[in-house]
Design an enzyme around this catalytic site. Structure first.
Site, PDB file in Angstrom:
ATOM      1  N   GLY A  12       0.850  -1.187   0.000  1.00 16.24           N
ATOM      2  CA  GLY A  12       0.000   0.000   0.000  1.00 16.24           C
ATOM      3  C   GLY A  12       0.882   1.232   0.000  1.00 16.24           C
ATOM      4  N   CYS A  13       0.456   2.256   0.699  1.00 11.45           N
ATOM      5  CA  CYS A  13       1.224   3.506   0.772  1.00 11.45           C
ATOM      6  C   CYS A  13       2.596   3.232   1.377  1.00 11.45           C
ATOM      7  CB  CYS A  13       0.467   4.527   1.613  1.00 11.45           C
ATOM      8  SG  CYS A  13       1.389   6.055   1.855  1.00 11.45           S
ATOM      9  N   PHE A  14       3.640   3.622   0.673  1.00 17.36           N
ATOM     10  CA  PHE A  14       4.985   3.316   1.155  1.00 17.36           C
ATOM     11  C   PHE A  14       5.360   4.070   2.422  1.00 17.36           C
ATOM     12  CE2 PHE A  14       6.191   5.666  -3.004  1.00 17.36           C
ATOM     13  CZ  PHE A  14       5.865   6.913  -2.507  1.00 17.36           C
ATOM     14  N   TRP A  15       4.654   5.147   2.754  1.00 15.02           N
ATOM     15  CA  TRP A  15       4.978   5.902   3.965  1.00 15.02           C
ATOM     16  C   TRP A  15       4.826   5.057   5.221  1.00 15.02           C
ATOM     17  CZ3 TRP A  15       1.383  10.647   2.803  1.00 15.02           C
ATOM     18  CH2 TRP A  15       1.912  11.385   1.738  1.00 15.02           C
ATOM     19  N   GLU A  56       3.473   1.260  -5.324  1.00 16.04           N
ATOM     20  CA  GLU A  56       4.324   1.921  -4.345  1.00 16.04           C
ATOM     21  C   GLU A  56       5.019   0.792  -3.590  1.00 16.04           C
ATOM     22  OE1 GLU A  56       2.670   4.910  -1.817  1.00 16.04           O
ATOM     23  OE2 GLU A  56       1.654   5.916  -3.487  1.00 16.04           O
TER      24      GLU A  56
END
Length: 176
Positions: A12-15, A56
């Site tokens: 999902g979101c790499f953050w 991502e």
């Protein structure tokens, strides 16, 4: 120091996982980026459009004598929902797919074993894909170590903080 190892993982979101791995003992480098698609040198807005085929992803480099690969992969499965197809929370599309990008058949087999082992912790089937690693494109500077660089960001407080807390609880000896 032993030979460092690098895994490429999409969750999902790499953050989110970037924040976890940045705080993991034995991890020497975390790079947010894009891979798995057909566009050369993609940029964030292109990837978010869902038209590039890229996910991502993160490249996590670690010393396996300090932190076993099983811990790195355990954090991967803890840090996102591997049973959710092309979606993580409010982020929807193939760019947010759960994926493990392998370099060779040996790594593919280790990833497959990790998926099988993790399945016992989930009620629904894990949908994490195993994909050959092509070119990995580092994301723009603003996306590197996003959590540390944006401590007051609402996404960090609402989405990342709980994931980081969960990782700290599940892997207290590894995540600070």
């Amino acid at each position: 120091m032993s030979e460092l190892r690098t895994l490429t993982l999409g969750a999902g979101c790499f953050w989110c996982l970037d924040a976890v791995y940045q705080r993991t003992t034995g991890v020497t480098s975390v790079i947010s980026g894009y891979t798995g698609g057909h566009t050369t040198d993609p940029h964030y807005r292109e990837v978010c459009s869902g038209t590039t085929g890229h996910a991502e992803a993160l490249q996590v480099t670690f010393d396996p004598e300090i932190v076993p690969e099983s811990i790195i992969l355990g954090l991967f499965f803890t840090g996102h929902d591997p049973t959710s197809l092309n979606r993580q929370g409010y982020d929807v599309g193939t760019q947010y797919r759960s994926a493990m990008f392998y370099r060779d058949e040996e790594e593919k087999a280790r990833f497959a074993e990790a998926i099988e082992a993790a399945q016992e912790y989930f009620d629904k089937p894990i949908v994490t894909t195993l994909e050959p690693l092509g070119v990995f494109y580092p994301a723009e500077t603003v996306h590197q170590d996003f959590y540390s660089n944006n401590p007051d960001n609402g996404y960090c407080r609402v989405i990342i903080d709980p994931k980081l807390s969960q990782a700290r609880k599940a892997y207290a000896n590894w995540v600070s």
